[in-house]
Design a protein around this motif. Structure first.
Motif, PDB file in Angstrom:
ATOM      1  N   ASN A  39     -21.438 -21.621  86.958  1.00 41.82           N
ATOM      2  CA  ASN A  39     -22.151 -20.365  87.251  1.00 41.82           C
ATOM      3  C   ASN A  39     -22.002 -19.939  88.701  1.00 41.82           C
ATOM      4  O   ASN A  39     -22.101 -18.758  89.019  1.00 41.82           O
ATOM      5  N   SER A  40     -21.771 -20.910  89.585  1.00 43.51           N
ATOM      6  CA  SER A  40     -21.609 -20.570  90.999  1.00 43.51           C
ATOM      7  C   SER A  40     -20.176 -20.168  91.341  1.00 43.51           C
ATOM      8  O   SER A  40     -19.873 -19.884  92.490  1.00 43.51           O
ATOM      9  N   GLY A  41     -19.312 -20.142  90.330  1.00 48.44           N
ATOM     10  CA  GLY A  41     -17.953 -19.680  90.564  1.00 48.44           C
ATOM     11  C   GLY A  41     -16.911 -20.777  90.658  1.00 48.44           C
ATOM     12  O   GLY A  41     -15.723 -20.487  90.850  1.00 48.44           O
ATOM     13  N   ASN A  42     -17.296 -22.012  90.525  1.00 49.40           N
ATOM     14  CA  ASN A  42     -16.337 -23.109  90.569  1.00 49.40           C
ATOM     15  C   ASN A  42     -15.610 -23.159  89.232  1.00 49.40           C
ATOM     16  O   ASN A  42     -16.189 -23.495  88.210  1.00 49.40           O
ATOM     17  N   ASN A  43     -14.328 -22.820  89.229  1.00 45.14           N
ATOM     18  CA  ASN A  43     -13.572 -22.820  87.981  1.00 45.14           C
ATOM     19  C   ASN A  43     -12.562 -23.969  87.937  1.00 45.14           C
ATOM     20  O   ASN A  43     -11.492 -23.837  87.342  1.00 45.14           O
ATOM     21  N   ASN A  44     -12.902 -25.063  88.548  1.00 40.72           N
ATOM     22  CA  ASN A  44     -12.072 -26.258  88.545  1.00 40.72           C
ATOM     23  C   ASN A  44     -11.834 -26.697  87.098  1.00 40.72           C
ATOM     24  O   ASN A  44     -12.784 -26.867  86.336  1.00 40.72           O
ATOM     25  N   PRO A  45     -10.583 -26.882  86.693  1.00 37.83           N
ATOM     26  CA  PRO A  45     -10.286 -27.272  85.304  1.00 37.83           C
ATOM     27  C   PRO A  45     -10.953 -28.583  84.886  1.00 37.83           C
ATOM     28  O   PRO A  45     -11.341 -28.741  83.728  1.00 37.83           O
ATOM     29  N   THR A  46     -11.115 -29.504  85.805  1.00 42.41           N
ATOM     30  CA  THR A  46     -11.759 -30.779  85.484  1.00 42.41           C
ATOM     31  C   THR A  46     -13.228 -30.565  85.122  1.00 42.41           C
ATOM     32  O   THR A  46     -13.726 -31.157  84.158  1.00 42.41           O
ATOM     33  N   ILE A  47     -13.911 -29.728  85.868  1.00 44.76           N
ATOM     34  CA  ILE A  47     -15.319 -29.444  85.592  1.00 44.76           C
ATOM     35  C   ILE A  47     -15.448 -28.704  84.261  1.00 44.76           C
ATOM     36  O   ILE A  47     -16.312 -29.021  83.447  1.00 44.76           O
ATOM     37  N   LYS A  48     -14.562 -27.740  84.022  1.00 46.73           N
ATOM     38  CA  LYS A  48     -14.592 -27.014  82.758  1.00 46.73           C
ATOM     39  C   LYS A  48     -14.366 -27.962  81.580  1.00 46.73           C
ATOM     40  O   LYS A  48     -15.054 -27.877  80.568  1.00 46.73           O
ATOM     41  N   ARG A  49     -13.404 -28.838  81.714  1.00 47.11           N
ATOM     42  CA  ARG A  49     -13.098 -29.791  80.632  1.00 47.11           C
ATOM     43  C   ARG A  49     -14.292 -30.701  80.369  1.00 47.11           C
ATOM     44  O   ARG A  49     -14.667 -30.942  79.211  1.00 47.11           O
ATOM     45  N   GLU A  50     -14.906 -31.196  81.428  1.00 44.23           N
ATOM     46  CA  GLU A  50     -16.054 -32.079  81.261  1.00 44.23           C
ATOM     47  C   GLU A  50     -17.227 -31.344  80.600  1.00 44.23           C
ATOM     48  O   GLU A  50     -17.894 -31.886  79.720  1.00 44.23           O
ATOM     49  N   LEU A  51     -17.456 -30.103  81.005  1.00 46.12           N
ATOM     50  CA  LEU A  51     -18.534 -29.319  80.399  1.00 46.12           C
ATOM     51  C   LEU A  51     -18.240 -29.070  78.922  1.00 46.12           C
ATOM     52  O   LEU A  51     -19.135 -29.153  78.079  1.00 46.12           O
ATOM     53  N   LYS A  52     -16.993 -28.788  78.591  1.00 49.52           N
ATOM     54  CA  LYS A  52     -16.617 -28.599  77.190  1.00 49.52           C
ATOM     55  C   LYS A  52     -16.899 -29.865  76.379  1.00 49.52           C
ATOM     56  O   LYS A  52     -17.396 -29.800  75.251  1.00 49.52           O
ATOM     57  N   GLU A  53     -16.592 -31.020  76.953  1.00 52.08           N
ATOM     58  CA  GLU A  53     -16.864 -32.286  76.267  1.00 52.08           C
ATOM     59  C   GLU A  53     -18.369 -32.475  76.053  1.00 52.08           C
ATOM     60  O   GLU A  53     -18.789 -32.930  74.987  1.00 52.08           O
ATOM     61  N   TYR A  54     -19.156 -32.137  77.044  1.00 50.38           N
ATOM     62  CA  TYR A  54     -20.613 -32.236  76.913  1.00 50.38           C
ATOM     63  C   TYR A  54     -21.121 -31.314  75.804  1.00 50.38           C
ATOM     64  O   TYR A  54     -21.968 -31.696  75.006  1.00 50.38           O
ATOM     65  N   ILE A  55     -20.589 -30.091  75.760  1.00 49.90           N
ATOM     66  CA  ILE A  55     -21.030 -29.142  74.745  1.00 49.90           C
ATOM     67  C   ILE A  55     -20.638 -29.634  73.355  1.00 49.90           C
ATOM     68  O   ILE A  55     -21.453 -29.587  72.418  1.00 49.90           O
ATOM     69  N   LEU A  56     -19.413 -30.109  73.198  1.00 49.44           N
ATOM     70  CA  LEU A  56     -18.968 -30.618  71.900  1.00 49.44           C
ATOM     71  C   LEU A  56     -19.823 -31.794  71.442  1.00 49.44           C
ATOM     72  O   LEU A  56     -20.188 -31.903  70.267  1.00 49.44           O
ATOM     73  N   ARG A  57     -20.149 -32.656  72.370  1.00 53.62           N
ATOM     74  CA  ARG A  57     -20.997 -33.801  72.037  1.00 53.62           C
ATOM     75  C   ARG A  57     -22.394 -33.339  71.640  1.00 53.62           C
ATOM     76  O   ARG A  57     -22.981 -33.846  70.685  1.00 53.62           O
ATOM     77  N   ALA A  58     -22.929 -32.369  72.361  1.00 53.55           N
ATOM     78  CA  ALA A  58     -24.260 -31.848  72.039  1.00 53.55           C
ATOM     79  C   ALA A  58     -24.277 -31.208  70.659  1.00 53.55           C
ATOM     80  O   ALA A  58     -25.242 -31.359  69.909  1.00 53.55           O
ATOM     81  N   ILE A  59     -23.202 -30.524  70.302  1.00 52.13           N
ATOM     82  CA  ILE A  59     -23.105 -29.937  68.961  1.00 52.13           C
ATOM     83  C   ILE A  59     -23.074 -31.042  67.914  1.00 52.13           C
ATOM     84  O   ILE A  59     -23.802 -30.993  66.920  1.00 52.13           O
ATOM     85  N   SER A  60     -22.225 -32.039  68.137  1.00 48.44           N
ATOM     86  CA  SER A  60     -22.062 -33.101  67.136  1.00 48.44           C
ATOM     87  C   SER A  60     -23.324 -33.939  66.954  1.00 48.44           C
ATOM     88  O   SER A  60     -23.574 -34.459  65.868  1.00 48.44           O
ATOM     89  N   GLU A  61     -24.128 -34.069  68.008  1.00 48.60           N
ATOM     90  CA  GLU A  61     -25.368 -34.847  67.916  1.00 48.60           C
ATOM     91  C   GLU A  61     -26.567 -33.984  67.539  1.00 48.60           C
ATOM     92  O   GLU A  61     -27.688 -34.473  67.456  1.00 48.60           O
ATOM     93  N   GLY A  62     -26.329 -32.687  67.343  1.00 46.88           N
ATOM     94  CA  GLY A  62     -27.406 -31.802  66.941  1.00 46.88           C
ATOM     95  C   GLY A  62     -28.386 -31.469  68.053  1.00 46.88           C
ATOM     96  O   GLY A  62     -29.507 -31.063  67.789  1.00 46.88           O
ATOM     97  N   LEU A  63     -27.950 -31.608  69.300  1.00 50.85           N
ATOM     98  CA  LEU A  63     -28.820 -31.313  70.434  1.00 50.85           C
ATOM     99  C   LEU A  63     -28.921 -29.815  70.704  1.00 50.85           C
ATOM    100  O   LEU A  63     -29.912 -29.353  71.253  1.00 50.85           O
ATOM    101  N   ILE A  64     -27.866 -29.086  70.343  1.00 50.65           N
ATOM    102  CA  ILE A  64     -27.896 -27.624  70.460  1.00 50.65           C
ATOM    103  C   ILE A  64     -27.349 -27.048  69.155  1.00 50.65           C
ATOM    104  O   ILE A  64     -26.549 -27.691  68.476  1.00 50.65           O
ATOM    105  N   PRO A  65     -27.770 -25.840  68.803  1.00 48.45           N
ATOM    106  CA  PRO A  65     -27.235 -25.217  67.589  1.00 48.45           C
ATOM    107  C   PRO A  65     -25.730 -24.982  67.709  1.00 48.45           C
ATOM    108  O   PRO A  65     -25.218 -24.682  68.795  1.00 48.45           O
ATOM    109  N   ARG A  66     -25.030 -25.124  66.598  1.00 48.75           N
ATOM    110  CA  ARG A  66     -23.580 -24.974  66.584  1.00 48.75           C
ATOM    111  C   ARG A  66     -23.150 -23.603  67.126  1.00 48.75           C
ATOM    112  O   ARG A  66     -22.213 -23.527  67.930  1.00 48.75           O
ATOM    113  N   ALA A  67     -23.815 -22.545  66.706  1.00 54.02           N
ATOM    114  CA  ALA A  67     -23.435 -21.195  67.153  1.00 54.02           C
ATOM    115  C   ALA A  67     -23.568 -21.057  68.666  1.00 54.02           C
ATOM    116  O   ALA A  67     -22.706 -20.467  69.325  1.00 54.02           O
ATOM    117  N   GLN A  68     -24.627 -21.612  69.219  1.00 57.60           N
ATOM    118  CA  GLN A  68     -24.828 -21.551  70.672  1.00 57.60           C
ATOM    119  C   GLN A  68     -23.729 -22.319  71.398  1.00 57.60           C
ATOM    120  O   GLN A  68     -23.188 -21.854  72.400  1.00 57.60           O
TER     121      GLN A  68
END
Length: 78
Positions: A39-68
């Motif tokens: 959100n602060s503008g850091n578009n480092n590919p490593t940070i993006k990849r790690e955030l994507k992994e966190y989101i995928l894990r949260a979806i798979s564990e039911g921590l956040i709704p799939r659509a979100q």
């Protein structure tokens, strides 16, 4: 990564005596740091990849709704 494996194991086995709140808090804190970086503008590919992994894990564990989660992943891909 090791703590992630332990957390996944404990969640999968549903052992009642294990308190997952410490894992959940650390996971949530790191997730919020990654979101803040993006959100602060850091578009480092490593940070993006790690955030994507966190989101995928949260979806798979039911921590956040799939659509979100899919919406967040789409926003990261832009």
């Amino acid at each position: 990564m090791t703590s992630d494996l332990f957390q996944l194991f404990f969640r999968a086995t549903n052992i009642p005596d294990i308190d997952m709140s410490e894992f959940d808090t650390a996971y949530q804190n790191h997730y919020e740091i990654l979101v803040g970086e993006i959100n602060s503008g850091n578009n480092n590919p490593t940070i993006k990849r790690e955030l994507k992994e966190y989101i995928l894990r949260a979806i798979s564990e039911g921590l956040i709704p799939r659509a979100q989660g899919l919406t967040k992943l789409f926003e990261l891909s832009l």
